[in-house]
Design an enzyme around this catalytic site. Structure first.
Site, PDB file in Angstrom:
ATOM      1  N   ASP A  64      36.348  43.780  34.012  1.00 47.74           N
ATOM      2  CA  ASP A  64      35.312  42.810  33.638  1.00 47.74           C
ATOM      3  C   ASP A  64      34.338  43.337  32.575  1.00 47.74           C
ATOM      4  O   ASP A  64      33.866  42.571  31.729  1.00 47.74           O
ATOM      5  CB  ASP A  64      34.570  42.272  34.869  1.00 47.74           C
ATOM      6  CG  ASP A  64      33.906  43.355  35.687  1.00 47.74           C
ATOM      7  OD1 ASP A  64      34.154  44.552  35.416  1.00 47.74           O
ATOM      8  OD2 ASP A  64      33.137  43.017  36.599  1.00 47.74           O
ATOM      9  N   ARG A 103      34.952  50.506  43.187  1.00 43.00           N
ATOM     10  CA  ARG A 103      33.623  50.213  42.634  1.00 43.00           C
ATOM     11  C   ARG A 103      32.844  49.358  43.629  1.00 43.00           C
ATOM     12  O   ARG A 103      32.657  49.798  44.746  1.00 43.00           O
ATOM     13  CB  ARG A 103      33.764  49.522  41.276  1.00 43.00           C
ATOM     14  CG  ARG A 103      32.585  49.764  40.348  1.00 43.00           C
ATOM     15  CD  ARG A 103      32.788  49.093  39.026  1.00 43.00           C
ATOM     16  NE  ARG A 103      33.729  49.812  38.184  1.00 43.00           N
ATOM     17  CZ  ARG A 103      33.396  50.840  37.407  1.00 43.00           C
ATOM     18  NH1 ARG A 103      32.163  51.254  37.360  1.00 43.00           N
ATOM     19  NH2 ARG A 103      34.299  51.445  36.673  1.00 43.00           N
ATOM     20  N   THR A 115      43.006  46.566  36.157  1.00 45.07           N
ATOM     21  CA  THR A 115      42.101  47.467  36.887  1.00 45.07           C
ATOM     22  C   THR A 115      42.626  47.599  38.310  1.00 45.07           C
ATOM     23  O   THR A 115      43.119  46.618  38.875  1.00 45.07           O
ATOM     24  CB  THR A 115      40.645  46.948  36.932  1.00 45.07           C
ATOM     25  OG1 THR A 115      39.925  47.660  37.954  1.00 45.07           O
ATOM     26  CG2 THR A 115      40.542  45.465  37.244  1.00 45.07           C
ATOM     27  N   GLY A 168      38.895  51.885  32.950  1.00 47.32           N
ATOM     28  CA  GLY A 168      39.721  52.805  33.741  1.00 47.32           C
ATOM     29  C   GLY A 168      41.202  52.479  33.574  1.00 47.32           C
ATOM     30  O   GLY A 168      41.579  51.313  33.584  1.00 47.32           O
ATOM     31  N   SER A 203      42.488  60.169  68.059  1.00 47.99           N
ATOM     32  CA  SER A 203      42.253  60.314  66.622  1.00 47.99           C
ATOM     33  C   SER A 203      41.979  58.927  66.023  1.00 47.99           C
ATOM     34  O   SER A 203      42.445  57.911  66.565  1.00 47.99           O
ATOM     35  CB  SER A 203      43.468  60.946  65.946  1.00 47.99           C
ATOM     36  OG  SER A 203      44.590  60.105  66.082  1.00 47.99           O
ATOM     37  N   GLN A 243      44.396  57.664  43.013  1.00 47.45           N
ATOM     38  CA  GLN A 243      44.675  56.220  43.176  1.00 47.45           C
ATOM     39  C   GLN A 243      44.930  55.521  41.842  1.00 47.45           C
ATOM     40  O   GLN A 243      45.433  54.408  41.807  1.00 47.45           O
ATOM     41  CB  GLN A 243      43.487  55.529  43.865  1.00 47.45           C
ATOM     42  CG  GLN A 243      43.300  55.956  45.299  1.00 47.45           C
ATOM     43  CD  GLN A 243      41.887  55.671  45.795  1.00 47.45           C
ATOM     44  OE1 GLN A 243      41.654  54.675  46.440  1.00 47.45           O
ATOM     45  NE2 GLN A 243      40.948  56.548  45.497  1.00 47.45           N
ATOM     46  N   ASP A 265      40.862  47.795  40.813  1.00 48.09           N
ATOM     47  CA  ASP A 265      39.867  47.285  41.770  1.00 48.09           C
ATOM     48  C   ASP A 265      40.152  45.881  42.313  1.00 48.09           C
ATOM     49  O   ASP A 265      39.591  45.496  43.333  1.00 48.09           O
ATOM     50  CB  ASP A 265      38.470  47.304  41.130  1.00 48.09           C
ATOM     51  CG  ASP A 265      38.036  48.702  40.733  1.00 48.09           C
ATOM     52  OD1 ASP A 265      38.560  49.676  41.316  1.00 48.09           O
ATOM     53  OD2 ASP A 265      37.178  48.829  39.841  1.00 48.09           O
ATOM     54  N   ALA A 289      44.131  51.509  60.292  1.00 50.60           N
ATOM     55  CA  ALA A 289      42.813  52.125  60.504  1.00 50.60           C
ATOM     56  C   ALA A 289      42.101  51.491  61.700  1.00 50.60           C
ATOM     57  O   ALA A 289      42.368  50.344  62.058  1.00 50.60           O
ATOM     58  CB  ALA A 289      41.967  51.948  59.244  1.00 50.60           C
ATOM     59  N   ASP A 315      38.974  43.076  41.302  1.00 46.80           N
ATOM     60  CA  ASP A 315      37.638  42.476  41.477  1.00 46.80           C
ATOM     61  C   ASP A 315      37.355  41.411  40.412  1.00 46.80           C
ATOM     62  O   ASP A 315      36.204  41.118  40.120  1.00 46.80           O
ATOM     63  CB  ASP A 315      36.570  43.580  41.411  1.00 46.80           C
ATOM     64  CG  ASP A 315      36.619  44.358  40.102  1.00 46.80           C
ATOM     65  OD1 ASP A 315      37.574  44.194  39.324  1.00 46.80           O
ATOM     66  OD2 ASP A 315      35.683  45.146  39.860  1.00 46.80           O
ATOM     67  N   ARG A 349      35.761  54.311  27.986  1.00 42.87           N
ATOM     68  CA  ARG A 349      34.627  53.447  28.348  1.00 42.87           C
ATOM     69  C   ARG A 349      33.637  53.629  27.203  1.00 42.87           C
ATOM     70  O   ARG A 349      33.149  54.740  26.990  1.00 42.87           O
ATOM     71  CB  ARG A 349      34.007  53.892  29.671  1.00 42.87           C
ATOM     72  CG  ARG A 349      34.977  53.823  30.856  1.00 42.87           C
ATOM     73  CD  ARG A 349      34.208  53.968  32.146  1.00 42.87           C
ATOM     74  NE  ARG A 349      35.090  54.186  33.300  1.00 42.87           N
ATOM     75  CZ  ARG A 349      35.732  53.221  33.942  1.00 42.87           C
ATOM     76  NH1 ARG A 349      35.621  51.971  33.552  1.00 42.87           N
ATOM     77  NH2 ARG A 349      36.484  53.506  34.995  1.00 42.87           N
ATOM     78  N   ARG A 358      56.454  42.959  22.571  1.00 44.15           N
ATOM     79  CA  ARG A 358      57.760  42.305  22.389  1.00 44.15           C
ATOM     80  C   ARG A 358      57.599  40.785  22.281  1.00 44.15           C
ATOM     81  O   ARG A 358      58.344  40.133  21.547  1.00 44.15           O
ATOM     82  CB  ARG A 358      58.707  42.722  23.503  1.00 44.15           C
ATOM     83  CG  ARG A 358      58.969  44.233  23.392  1.00 44.15           C
ATOM     84  CD  ARG A 358      60.286  44.652  23.932  1.00 44.15           C
ATOM     85  NE  ARG A 358      60.545  46.045  23.598  1.00 44.15           N
ATOM     86  CZ  ARG A 358      61.190  46.884  24.394  1.00 44.15           C
ATOM     87  NH1 ARG A 358      61.615  46.483  25.569  1.00 44.15           N
ATOM     88  NH2 ARG A 358      61.403  48.119  24.004  1.00 44.15           N
TER      89      ARG A 358
END
Ligand code: F6P
Length: 325
Positions: free
Chosen positions: A106, A175, A129, A14, A219, A257, A131, A190, A133, A75, A28
Site C-alpha cells: 500500500d 506489520r 506483499t 518489502g 506444551s 518469512q 502481509d 496453536a 493487508d 523503500r 510476456r
C-alpha cells in the site's frame, strides 16, 4: 487518450515470493500486446536515479520459481515528495515510457497514485506483499508462501516445545495486520493467537494456559502478530510470566518469512495479476490495482486499496480456541 506503446515495470517495498512470477507475466503479456517493456531497478529509487533496463521474453526465463525479485526493490522516501516524483517522470518521459506497473504494497500504491494524478502517467498496481493487508483483493502475492514458511518453522518449534514441556511465544510478521498470524495459528494448531485487530486480553490468554494445564497439556504454542502489542511476542511472554510461572521461550521468525520459492498459489496469482495489469493499461485504465475475488481478476481504484480496511477472518480465533482445547 493515445494508445500506450511503452511501459515500465518495477517492484517496490518489502520483497515477496512471487514477485518474479509477476514480472515474468507482465513482460510476456506486454510483448504479446506489441508493447515495448523496460524494467526499473530497485523500485522508486531506480525510477528517480534513471536505472532502467530493457527487457525481453528471455530476460524473464527461469524466474517463475525464484523468491526475491530480480528487479531488486527498495523503500524510498524521496518518491513521497513532489520533487522526487518530478525526477521520476522526467526519466520516464525521456525514454518515451507512457505506462507504469508497480508490484508492491500500500505504501508503494500511495506513491503511484500521486504520480498518476500529478503527471498523467498511466499506472496500475499489482499487490505484492506477504502481509495480505490490501483492500480489494482476496490475496496478495507472497502471503501464501510466507504462511507456509512460518508454518514449517512452527511445526519444528513444536518438537522442542513438546520435548521440553515449554510454552513458545512465536512472533510472525504482518506489520499492522494479523492475517499471517491467524492462518498459521489455526493451521499450526496453536493454543492462542494474538492479533492487532483484537484488543490484547491478557486475562483470557492466562486462562487458556491455566485451563490447558489443568487438562493435562504440557506444551503450548502462542502465535503473536508483530503489530499486536508494543514489543511483540517478548512483551506478551513477559506479561504472562508475571502471572503464571512458566517454562517459556520466545521465537521471532523474522525475514525467513519473506524468502523462498513461491507456492503454486502465489505463482498462479502473480501470473493472473500480471496479465490483468497489462491488459488494464492497454485498455486505457489508470490509477487502479489488479486484484482477485476468488480466481476472478478485478480492478480497484488505487485509493480504495489503503483507505478501506481489509478484514481478517476473526472466526479463525473461535476455530482455534475450539480445536486447541
Ligand atoms: O511488509 C512486509 C514486511 O515484511 C512486514 O511484515 C514487516 O513489518 C516489514 O516488511 C519489515 O520490513 P523491513 O524488511 O524493511 O524491515
Amino acid at each position: 487518450m493515445a494508445a500506450v506503446r511503452h511501459i515500465a515495470v518495477l517492484t517496490s517495498g518489502g520483497d515477496a515470493p512471487g514477485m518474479n512470477a509477476a514480472t515474468r507475466a507482465i513482460v510476456r503479456t506486454a510483448l504479446a500486446e506489441g508493447l515495448e517493456i523496460t524494467g526499473v531497478v530497485r523500485g522508486y529509487t531506480g525510477l528517480i536515479a534513471g536505472d532502467f533496463r530493457p527487457l525481453n521474453a528471455r530476460s524473464v526465463s527461469n524466474i517463475i520459481q525464484l523468491g526475491g525479485t530480480i528487479l531488486k526493490t527498495s523503500r524510498n522516501k524521496e518518491f513521497f515528495e513532489p520533487e522526487g516524483r518530478a525526477k521520476a517522470v522526467a526519466n520516464l518521459r525521456e525514454r518515451g515510457i507512457d505506462g507504469l506497473i508497480v508490484v508492491g504494497g500500500d505504501g508503494s500504491f500511495k506513491g503511484l497514485h500521486a504520480l498518476t494524478t500529478e503527471h498523467g502517467i498511466r499506472a496500475v498496481g499489482v499487490p505484492g506483499t506477504i502481509d495480505n493487508d490490501i483492500y480489494g483483493t482476496d490475496a496478495t502475492i507472497g502471503f501464501a508462501t510466507a504462511v507456509n514458511t512460518a508454518l514449517e518453522s512452527i511445526d519444528k518449534i513444536r518438537d522442542t516445545s513438546s520435548s521440553h514441556d515449554r510454552v513458545f511465544f512465536i512472533e510472525v510478521m504482518g506489520r499492522s495486520s494479523g492475517a499471517i498470524a491467524l492462518l498459521v495459528g489455526l493451521a499450526g494448531g496453536a493454543e492462542g493467537i494474538i492479533i492487532p485487530e483484537m484488543p490484547f486480553d491478557i486475562d483470557g490468554l492466562c486462562e487458556t494456559l491455566r485451563v490447558g494445564r489443568e487438562r493435562g497439556k504440557e506444551s503450548f504454542i502462542i502465535v503473536v502478530a508483530e503489530g499486536a502489542v508494543d514489543g511483540g511476542a517478548k512483551t506478551v511472554a513477559e506479561l504472562v510470566q508475571e502471572r503464571l510461572h512458566l517454562n517459556y521461550r520466545v521465537s521471532i521468525l523474522g525475514h525467513v518469512q519473506r524468502g523462498g520459492s513461491p507456492t503454486s498459489y502465489d505463482r498462479a496469482l502473480a501470473s493472473q495479476l500480471g496479465v490483468a495489469a497489462v491488459e488494464a493499461i492497454v485498455a486505457g485504465e489508470t490509477d487502479v490495482m489488479a486484484g482477485v475475488d476468488g480466481w476472478e481478476t478485478r480492478l480497484v481504484p488505487l485509493p480504495e486499496t489503503w483507505e478501506k480496511k481489509k478484514e481478517v477472518n476473526l472466526d479463525f480465533l473461535r476455530t482455534t480456541a475450539i480445536t486447541a482445547s
